[in-house]
Scaffold this motif. Structure first.
Motif, PDB file in Angstrom:
ATOM      1  N   GLY A  72       0.792  -1.227   0.000  1.00 64.68           N
ATOM      2  CA  GLY A  72       0.000   0.000   0.000  1.00 64.68           C
ATOM      3  C   GLY A  72       0.819   1.268   0.000  1.00 64.68           C
ATOM      4  O   GLY A  72       0.261   2.365  -0.079  1.00 64.68           O
ATOM      5  N   ASP A  73       2.158   1.154   0.057  1.00 63.38           N
ATOM      6  CA  ASP A  73       3.020   2.345   0.018  1.00 63.38           C
ATOM      7  C   ASP A  73       3.112   2.886  -1.404  1.00 63.38           C
ATOM      8  O   ASP A  73       3.022   2.142  -2.383  1.00 63.38           O
ATOM      9  CB  ASP A  73       4.434   2.003   0.506  1.00 63.38           C
ATOM     10  N   ALA A  74       3.313   4.190  -1.499  1.00 63.91           N
ATOM     11  CA  ALA A  74       3.662   4.825  -2.770  1.00 63.91           C
ATOM     12  C   ALA A  74       5.091   5.313  -2.625  1.00 63.91           C
ATOM     13  O   ALA A  74       5.368   6.250  -1.874  1.00 63.91           O
ATOM     14  CB  ALA A  74       2.724   5.984  -3.080  1.00 63.91           C
ATOM     15  N   LEU A  75       6.023   4.653  -3.303  1.00 61.65           N
ATOM     16  CA  LEU A  75       7.451   4.930  -3.163  1.00 61.65           C
ATOM     17  C   LEU A  75       7.935   5.750  -4.341  1.00 61.65           C
ATOM     18  O   LEU A  75       7.799   5.347  -5.499  1.00 61.65           O
ATOM     19  CB  LEU A  75       8.236   3.620  -3.092  1.00 61.65           C
ATOM     20  N   GLY A  76       8.511   6.912  -4.068  1.00 61.71           N
ATOM     21  CA  GLY A  76       9.128   7.740  -5.095  1.00 61.71           C
ATOM     22  C   GLY A  76      10.619   7.499  -5.137  1.00 61.71           C
ATOM     23  O   GLY A  76      11.300   7.621  -4.116  1.00 61.71           O
ATOM     24  N   ILE A  77      11.143   7.112  -6.296  1.00 63.81           N
ATOM     25  CA  ILE A  77      12.578   6.857  -6.463  1.00 63.81           C
ATOM     26  C   ILE A  77      13.180   8.032  -7.216  1.00 63.81           C
ATOM     27  O   ILE A  77      12.772   8.327  -8.343  1.00 63.81           O
ATOM     28  CB  ILE A  77      12.822   5.542  -7.223  1.00 63.81           C
ATOM     29  N   ILE A  78      14.115   8.735  -6.592  1.00 62.27           N
ATOM     30  CA  ILE A  78      14.680   9.940  -7.181  1.00 62.27           C
ATOM     31  C   ILE A  78      16.201   9.845  -7.239  1.00 62.27           C
ATOM     32  O   ILE A  78      16.815   9.018  -6.566  1.00 62.27           O
ATOM     33  CB  ILE A  78      14.262  11.212  -6.399  1.00 62.27           C
ATOM     34  N   GLY A  79      16.786  10.701  -8.048  1.00 60.25           N
ATOM     35  CA  GLY A  79      18.236  10.727  -8.222  1.00 60.25           C
ATOM     36  C   GLY A  79      18.558  11.303  -9.580  1.00 60.25           C
ATOM     37  O   GLY A  79      17.695  11.412 -10.465  1.00 60.25           O
ATOM     38  N   ARG A  80      19.802  11.679  -9.754  1.00 58.90           N
ATOM     39  CA  ARG A  80      20.217  12.260 -11.030  1.00 58.90           C
ATOM     40  C   ARG A  80      20.286  11.193 -12.125  1.00 58.90           C
ATOM     41  O   ARG A  80      20.218  10.000 -11.842  1.00 58.90           O
ATOM     42  CB  ARG A  80      21.582  12.947 -10.866  1.00 58.90           C
ATOM     43  N   ASN A  81      20.451  11.619 -13.384  1.00 62.69           N
ATOM     44  CA  ASN A  81      20.619  10.678 -14.483  1.00 62.69           C
ATOM     45  C   ASN A  81      21.833   9.792 -14.221  1.00 62.69           C
ATOM     46  O   ASN A  81      22.900  10.280 -13.848  1.00 62.69           O
ATOM     47  CB  ASN A  81      20.816  11.425 -15.809  1.00 62.69           C
ATOM     48  N   GLY A  82      21.661   8.487 -14.416  1.00 63.50           N
ATOM     49  CA  GLY A  82      22.755   7.549 -14.174  1.00 63.50           C
ATOM     50  C   GLY A  82      22.863   7.084 -12.742  1.00 63.50           C
ATOM     51  O   GLY A  82      23.797   6.359 -12.396  1.00 63.50           O
ATOM     52  N   ALA A  83      21.900   7.457 -11.890  1.00 63.76           N
ATOM     53  CA  ALA A  83      21.969   7.069 -10.479  1.00 63.76           C
ATOM     54  C   ALA A  83      21.630   5.597 -10.271  1.00 63.76           C
ATOM     55  O   ALA A  83      21.970   5.022  -9.237  1.00 63.76           O
ATOM     56  CB  ALA A  83      21.030   7.948  -9.650  1.00 63.76           C
ATOM     57  N   ILE A 230       6.355  13.764  -7.198  1.00 59.91           N
ATOM     58  CA  ILE A 230       6.823  12.800  -6.204  1.00 59.91           C
ATOM     59  C   ILE A 230       6.271  13.164  -4.823  1.00 59.91           C
ATOM     60  O   ILE A 230       5.768  12.309  -4.089  1.00 59.91           O
ATOM     61  CB  ILE A 230       8.370  12.770  -6.149  1.00 59.91           C
ATOM     62  N   LYS A 231       6.350  14.433  -4.464  1.00 61.18           N
ATOM     63  CA  LYS A 231       5.902  14.872  -3.148  1.00 61.18           C
ATOM     64  C   LYS A 231       4.397  14.667  -2.969  1.00 61.18           C
ATOM     65  O   LYS A 231       3.938  14.243  -1.912  1.00 61.18           O
ATOM     66  CB  LYS A 231       6.262  16.346  -2.938  1.00 61.18           C
ATOM     67  N   GLU A 232       3.628  14.983  -4.012  1.00 58.46           N
ATOM     68  CA  GLU A 232       2.172  14.888  -3.897  1.00 58.46           C
ATOM     69  C   GLU A 232       1.671  13.447  -3.916  1.00 58.46           C
ATOM     70  O   GLU A 232       0.696  13.117  -3.258  1.00 58.46           O
ATOM     71  CB  GLU A 232       1.515  15.680  -5.032  1.00 58.46           C
ATOM     72  N   LEU A 233       2.352  12.586  -4.657  1.00 55.69           N
ATOM     73  CA  LEU A 233       1.867  11.224  -4.830  1.00 55.69           C
ATOM     74  C   LEU A 233       2.402  10.252  -3.788  1.00 55.69           C
ATOM     75  O   LEU A 233       1.684   9.358  -3.349  1.00 55.69           O
ATOM     76  CB  LEU A 233       2.251  10.728  -6.238  1.00 55.69           C
ATOM     77  N   CYS A 234       3.668  10.420  -3.393  1.00 57.80           N
ATOM     78  CA  CYS A 234       4.358   9.388  -2.615  1.00 57.80           C
ATOM     79  C   CYS A 234       4.420   9.729  -1.128  1.00 57.80           C
ATOM     80  O   CYS A 234       4.518  10.888  -0.750  1.00 57.80           O
ATOM     81  CB  CYS A 234       5.772   9.191  -3.156  1.00 57.80           C
ATOM     82  N   ASN A 235       4.394   8.682  -0.304  1.00 61.75           N
ATOM     83  CA  ASN A 235       4.559   8.873   1.139  1.00 61.75           C
ATOM     84  C   ASN A 235       5.942   8.436   1.616  1.00 61.75           C
ATOM     85  O   ASN A 235       6.387   8.818   2.685  1.00 61.75           O
ATOM     86  CB  ASN A 235       3.476   8.107   1.908  1.00 61.75           C
ATOM     87  N   THR A 236       6.628   7.628   0.817  1.00 62.19           N
ATOM     88  CA  THR A 236       7.992   7.230   1.153  1.00 62.19           C
ATOM     89  C   THR A 236       8.893   7.499  -0.056  1.00 62.19           C
ATOM     90  O   THR A 236       8.422   7.604  -1.193  1.00 62.19           O
ATOM     91  CB  THR A 236       8.084   5.737   1.543  1.00 62.19           C
ATOM     92  N   GLY A 237      10.182   7.599   0.201  1.00 66.44           N
ATOM     93  CA  GLY A 237      11.125   7.914  -0.862  1.00 66.44           C
ATOM     94  C   GLY A 237      12.368   7.052  -0.782  1.00 66.44           C
ATOM     95  O   GLY A 237      12.682   6.452   0.256  1.00 66.44           O
ATOM     96  N   LEU A 238      13.082   7.004  -1.905  1.00 63.43           N
ATOM     97  CA  LEU A 238      14.356   6.284  -1.987  1.00 63.43           C
ATOM     98  C   LEU A 238      15.254   7.102  -2.907  1.00 63.43           C
ATOM     99  O   LEU A 238      14.909   7.345  -4.058  1.00 63.43           O
ATOM    100  CB  LEU A 238      14.107   4.873  -2.532  1.00 63.43           C
ATOM    101  N   LEU A 239      16.386   7.550  -2.377  1.00 65.99           N
ATOM    102  CA  LEU A 239      17.307   8.411  -3.118  1.00 65.99           C
ATOM    103  C   LEU A 239      18.558   7.625  -3.498  1.00 65.99           C
ATOM    104  O   LEU A 239      19.229   7.055  -2.634  1.00 65.99           O
ATOM    105  CB  LEU A 239      17.696   9.625  -2.270  1.00 65.99           C
ATOM    106  N   LEU A 240      18.861   7.590  -4.801  1.00 69.71           N
ATOM    107  CA  LEU A 240      20.040   6.910  -5.310  1.00 69.71           C
ATOM    108  C   LEU A 240      21.032   7.926  -5.853  1.00 69.71           C
ATOM    109  O   LEU A 240      20.640   8.960  -6.406  1.00 69.71           O
ATOM    110  CB  LEU A 240      19.656   5.939  -6.429  1.00 69.71           C
TER     111      LEU A 240
END
Length: 418
Positions: A72-83, A230-240
């Motif tokens: 049930g989580d919405a996970l946003g995965i963020i990072g620069r190109n090539g991350a 990402i902020k509006e949709l997701c409740n958790t995040g993962l930064l690469l």
């Protein structure tokens, strides 16, 4: 209950080769494996840093990634190109296998990694809907029950019996997203394919993904460079970053960490300057740019800029000036303030701050040039002193909101003795 779990996931590629490399390398790997020894090629290779040429022909796209995603989580995965964002999604979608580590899944996965993923170009849109459903393990009866809803959402009803090879990229992604979002999978994986669609369809997709997580309790993994989405949709995040996991957990914390490390000029909170400005007159202790409203700098949040410094002088007038430059190195705003008048500056710490009101400047990357003046003569300056990013916001039509570009915005200044 967990939907996905990754344990020590790593993915290695050999540059210029398909798969793991040459036959001799594969035989060498096999020989080490039958003798119970570690794969020799796991000890070599470099991180995936596209800014450097590198020496090794082996590259680690991902290294030692560990995470848990609750149902049930919405996970946003963020990072620069090539991350490593897309590589991670391919591993989770079982498009490719990890070099090391294990992935545990609980439920069926529907993924949309690029335009036309899973579509056969010679088959019609109707046939591809049934094909994708069958791949997910759904019966023909289940797909038929959802079929009209899928076609209506995609907006390609007129072409549903046309081979998809004749679809435009926008039609492709419309139908592909509609299939992935509506068929009954427990986990939905979306790479940044929504950029192909128009603004109206992007808004429609984001709304659907919100309903999928909040209304239907399904798990969504979403990769995007649109931080506002990402902020509006997701409740958790993962930064690469360069194939390594930098931050995970609360989505706002991950976004702030991303902003801090976005670029050499762009610091969300520049408290630890590796080249602190100091001369016989001034010691700068910290810089900071933060939103007036909310926790992320956007077009509508406004910006509060704060500089803390030590004065080493007495008996002079001191003033400060700020010049704001954008990513094209154009000065778009300047402001200044008197720290002291009547030659009453003291040897002590001061905090100087000012506020830029909401809807004054647009989405972009910005940095400041900072100047000090003694008795109205420039005596010290620092170019590219610190910076920040302003993230765009969308209106009800899915369009990026533009500021009106106020010619003379009302900027509030304040000085405080510490």
């Amino acid at each position: 209950m967990l939907a996905l779990k990754g344990e020590n996931i790593s993915k290695q590629y050999r540059l210029g080769q398909v798969g793991t490399g040459t036959l001799s390398h594969d035989l060498n790997r096999f020989w080490y494996k039958v003798r119970g020894k570690e794969d020799p090629y796991l000890k070599i290779g470099e991180s995936n840093d596209r800014t450097t040429k590198g020496e090794s022909e082996y590259v680690w796209s991902l290294q030692d990634i560990n995470f848990e995603i609750a149902q049930g989580d919405a996970l946003g995965i963020i990072g620069r190109n090539g991350a490593g964002k897309s590589t991670l999604l391919k591993l989770l979608s079982k498009v490719t296998k990890p070099t090391t580590g294990k992935i545990h899944t609980n439920g069926r996965i529907a993924s949309l990694l690029e335009v036309g993923t899973g579509f056969h170009p010679e088959m019609t849109g109707r046939e591809n809907v049934y094909l994708n459903g069958a791949i997910l393990g759904m019966t023909r009866k289940e797909i038929t029950r959802k079929f009209d809803e899928i076609v209506d959402f995609s907006g390609v009803e007129r072409y549903i019996d046309t081979p998809v090879k004749r679809y435009s990229s926008g039609m492709y992604v419309r139908l592909a997203f509609a299939v992935a979002a509506h068929l009954e999978s427990e986990i939905l994986i979306i790479d940044e394919v929504l950029a192909v669609g128009d603004a109206e369809f992007q808004k429609k997709c984001l709304g659907k993904m919100g309903n999928v997580t909040k209304g239907e309790g399904r798990t969504v993994l979403f990769v995007s460079h649109n931080i506002t989405a990402i902020k509006e949709l997701c409740n958790t995040g993962l930064l690469l970053d360069k194939g390594r996991l930098v931050s995970q957990g609360d989505v706002n914390k991950c976004i702030i960490d991303y902003q801090k490390n976005a670029d050499t000029k762009l610091f969300y909170n520049y408290m630890d300057d590796p080249a602190v400005f100091e001369n016989e007159n001034i010691l700068v202790k910290s810089y900071k740019a933060e939103p007036i409203n909310g926790d992320i700098i956007t077009v509508k949040s406004g910006i509060r800029v704060t500089v803390t410094f030590t004065s080493k002088m007495v008996g002079v007038d001191l003033d400060m000036s700020f010049y704001l430059r954008n990513s094209h190195d154009l000065t778009i705003m300047s402001t200044g303030m008197m720290i002291s008048e009547d030659k009453n500056i003291e040897k002590r710490d001061y905090t100087a701050s000012f506020e830029i009101p909401p809807y004054t400047i647009n989405e972009d990357s910005y940095y400041f040039d900072l100047f000090w003046g003694i008795n109205r003569t420039n005596v010290a300056y620092r170019t590219e002193a610190f910076g920040f990013e302003i993230h765009g916001i969308q209106n009800e039509f899915g369009e990026i909101v533009k500021s009106p570009g106020i010619l003379f915005p009302k900027i509030t200044h304040s000085i405080e003795k510490l």
